[in-house]
Design a protein around this motif. Sequence first.
Motif, PDB file in Angstrom:
ATOM      1  N   GLY A  63      30.056 -10.618 -24.653  1.00  0.00           N
ATOM      2  CA  GLY A  63      31.355 -10.201 -25.123  1.00  0.00           C
ATOM      3  C   GLY A  63      31.538  -8.706 -25.201  1.00  0.00           C
ATOM      4  N   LYS A  64      30.609  -7.948 -24.617  1.00  0.00           N
ATOM      5  CA  LYS A  64      30.693  -6.497 -24.636  1.00  0.00           C
ATOM      6  C   LYS A  64      30.997  -5.973 -23.236  1.00  0.00           C
ATOM      7  N   CYS A  86      32.080  -9.380 -20.379  1.00  0.00           N
ATOM      8  CA  CYS A  86      31.649 -10.718 -19.977  1.00  0.00           C
ATOM      9  C   CYS A  86      31.695 -11.653 -21.177  1.00  0.00           C
ATOM     10  N   THR A  87      32.404 -12.751 -21.030  1.00  0.00           N
ATOM     11  CA  THR A  87      32.424 -13.802 -22.038  1.00  0.00           C
ATOM     12  C   THR A  87      32.089 -15.123 -21.358  1.00  0.00           C
ATOM     13  N   ALA A  88      31.394 -15.976 -22.109  1.00  0.00           N
ATOM     14  CA  ALA A  88      30.967 -17.255 -21.531  1.00  0.00           C
ATOM     15  C   ALA A  88      31.154 -18.353 -22.560  1.00  0.00           C
ATOM     16  N   MET A  90      33.875 -19.107 -17.839  1.00  0.00           N
ATOM     17  CA  MET A  90      33.239 -17.802 -17.759  1.00  0.00           C
ATOM     18  C   MET A  90      34.307 -16.794 -17.379  1.00  0.00           C
ATOM     19  N   ALA A  91      34.269 -15.609 -17.986  1.00  0.00           N
ATOM     20  CA  ALA A  91      35.280 -14.600 -17.671  1.00  0.00           C
ATOM     21  C   ALA A  91      34.669 -13.213 -17.635  1.00  0.00           C
ATOM     22  N   LEU A  92      35.102 -12.433 -16.646  1.00  0.00           N
ATOM     23  CA  LEU A  92      34.827 -10.997 -16.585  1.00  0.00           C
ATOM     24  C   LEU A  92      36.182 -10.310 -16.596  1.00  0.00           C
ATOM     25  N   GLN A  93      36.397  -9.452 -17.590  1.00  0.00           N
ATOM     26  CA  GLN A  93      37.726  -8.886 -17.752  1.00  0.00           C
ATOM     27  C   GLN A  93      37.648  -7.400 -18.051  1.00  0.00           C
TER      28      GLN A  93
END
Length: 854
Positions: free
Chosen positions: A280-281, A311-313, A318-321
């Motif tokens: 999440g960072k 990056c969050t999972a 899964m997401a890269l934002q």
Amino acid sequence: ILSASSSSSSPSSASPPTSPLPPLPSGGGTPLPGTVKMAKANSAEKQQMKPTETTPLTGGRSERKGCTLGTKEIVAISVCAAMLVTIICVSMFETKTLERDVEGGLGMLKGGKGKPPYLTTMKRNPVSSPKNNLWGKIKRPYPTHAFWENFVLGTGVDGNNVVTTLPYLCQATDSSVDLFYPYTSMATMTQYQLGFDQTVGRLSIGAATEDLNGGHTIEAFSDLGVTLGFDMKSSGTMKVHVVQGSPYVSYEFDQSAPLITSMQILRRFVVNGIVTPCDGKEHKGEVFEFSLLQFDETWRIFAYPAISLTCTAANPPMALQAEENYSGILRVGISNNCTYGENPHHCKGDGHGGSLPSHPKGYGSLLDQHASAMVTGGDVKYSFPSSGDKAKLTFEWHVQQLNEANDDVRPFMLSMPHHRQVLVDGSDVIEEVAQHKSIHGIQIPVLGAVWEMEEELPTMAWQAPRDVEDDDMKNAIAKAVEKDLDYTLPWNYQTGTGDPYNAGKMMAKMANIALVGEAVGFTTNKMNKMLDSLQSALEFWLNGTSANALVYDESWGGVVSCGCHYSYPPPKCINGGPPSCPALGGDPVSNGFDFGNGAYNDHHFHYGYITYAAAGLAHFRPSWGKTWHSAVMSLVRDIANPNADDAYFPKFRHMDWYAGHSWAGGVAMAYLNGRNQESVSEAFNAWYGVSLWGRAVGDNQLRDIGRLLMAVERRGGQTYWQIPDIDSPVYPIAFAKHRTAGIIWSNLIQYQTWFGQLQWEVQGIQTLPVTPASEFLLQPKWTEQAAKLFEQTCGGSCETDGWITFLCLLQAVTDKKKGWDCASKLPPSVFAGEAAGGNGNSMSNTLYWVATRP
């Protein structure tokens, strides 16, 4: 590492990829796995009918009688349809008549800006017109058969709007272009397809915003690629470069925030080569890599310049934002389809890519080394040496260097089997690394901004490349010609109330009879009666006065048929012609007229026959050719226009240079399996007609453009349609045993036709028409196998509808005596206008082909 093979076993239960069922297509194809039972109907009418699970496929091409040959059943259907749509059609279009200038086609290869002469100009209603919100600033003429056409059909973001680029499938949404990495699957014994999961298998790449301005538009396109644009209003813009054969898809952001998501579970996250927690960072880097569970995939993202992504999972998703707006380029590509040895479709051996070379010759290394050479599209160029029968065909990729410190990186692209057959310098092909497998064969990496290929051009002109040496055969042919010279068109085609496809076939037949007559010693005087009839028939199609008139469509940019609500006796179109054009409404009934001609289905088939007929007539009457040159060129420009600056027709409407063959399906609607083509032999015949027209009017450049198109279509046909060996480099044994592909789609190969699934139907539609040029297309090793399968099932309608004539023609390629015996027994009825298979053939042509086999 990408595996060089795949199995058809089921995926893991954790992520069951779907096997998308193809909708009823335009120009070729049927539902999978169900089939359709339907009345005698045009092929485009069939596309609107609903599949059932049990009934056999009937109707279709073998029934290309429709309302055009006066059968009572179809008349009833047509009149009922007329009552339904005629009132709508009358007010549906605006119309204006073009001036009758005769200069339209003369400058076609030197600018080609002249308007088509004679034809009424039609403006479509909004239902069937190009959608301005999707085309953006692009203006007519619009492509109708591009590999990316699904981006602009319907809403552009429907569930069926999938575009095949190989190795990926792409789908646009309101704010992203999503990627799928497919697998090959034998869905049934007669269906070989690219499987993909539209939910779990989707990798979504786009912009993190809800501030949209109408979704995507076409910003630009080239011969080999397309660029989509997204305007997020206050959130910036995004451009996406989608290029055939590219191992990357490139996303260009301008003050917008990238967002990458997947419904798969994240297994590993790597930034700049370092395994990193997805916590999440924010993590800043130039290269991001993530491995996903369900499909055992690893993807890489290359950032120019570096980007910070959070990056969050939630597993899933899964997401890269990006937390802040970004201006730069992200290039995305799959680096491993067998990361942990768990993908049943791509892993082999001991898994983990163990059977493939590792770094530095591995696939991931190639992605790393060449990512900074971004390909945004490509041009196709060709040239013809002053001597010899070769053509130089070149792909010039549009390359943008992204690393200023190293600006001479060669681009990395993927080649298909037919490319590697003709690449001049094979040293740029990297065969020792991993390969992508698709239903169209193995894709292998090639380095370089320019691909140079050399194609052998056909030398066949008007007659066979050898004389009839046997006197008895020559006498038999002469007797056949004597009878065939009395041939007249069916009564409804004499007034042009029929469809342009069957009209073209039968007019081409008349020209062919005359050319056979010339080959065996007939003088022009003896053939003048038939030539007069042919001239009369051609002229009312060319000048727009046929009852079912050809018109110029100023909405898309092309020549289309108006459509005929047929009534008899006497044969007439009760809609009255333009401006009441039932073929142009864009609704299911409209799309059923003339095999979908109004929706741009099969134009090269239809107009190829007519162009061949016109060339044959001009061969005997050169002054006619000069007078009608611009009118004929309207049809040539519609299907084979080489001029990107032509204001009236798109460039090379049908030909997909990267795929190596044409597409037939038009713009009626988007289909999940993409573009399609059934009869490669009819496509080949279209280019033969173009080449002959060039010969007839003394235009060597046009002649050679036709020859080049013939050469490309022939290579595609012999690589993907004809399957001479069970041990095929393209198809698995279960499919290769059929020896022939019936309908090729972007995502699906079918062993069937529009009108059925019997062996004679598939072999026959990939054979007709047979002309002297067919010798260049029909390879003996394939014809021998195809004839055996043909013969096993040829009975009933195969005989009565005249398809049996093509059995004789196939047999003759490897067994001249057998072919002659077969042809000698044919009754006249197999060549009659009512014989859907044989109505474009004649006894003269059949015997002549057999007698001139080596």
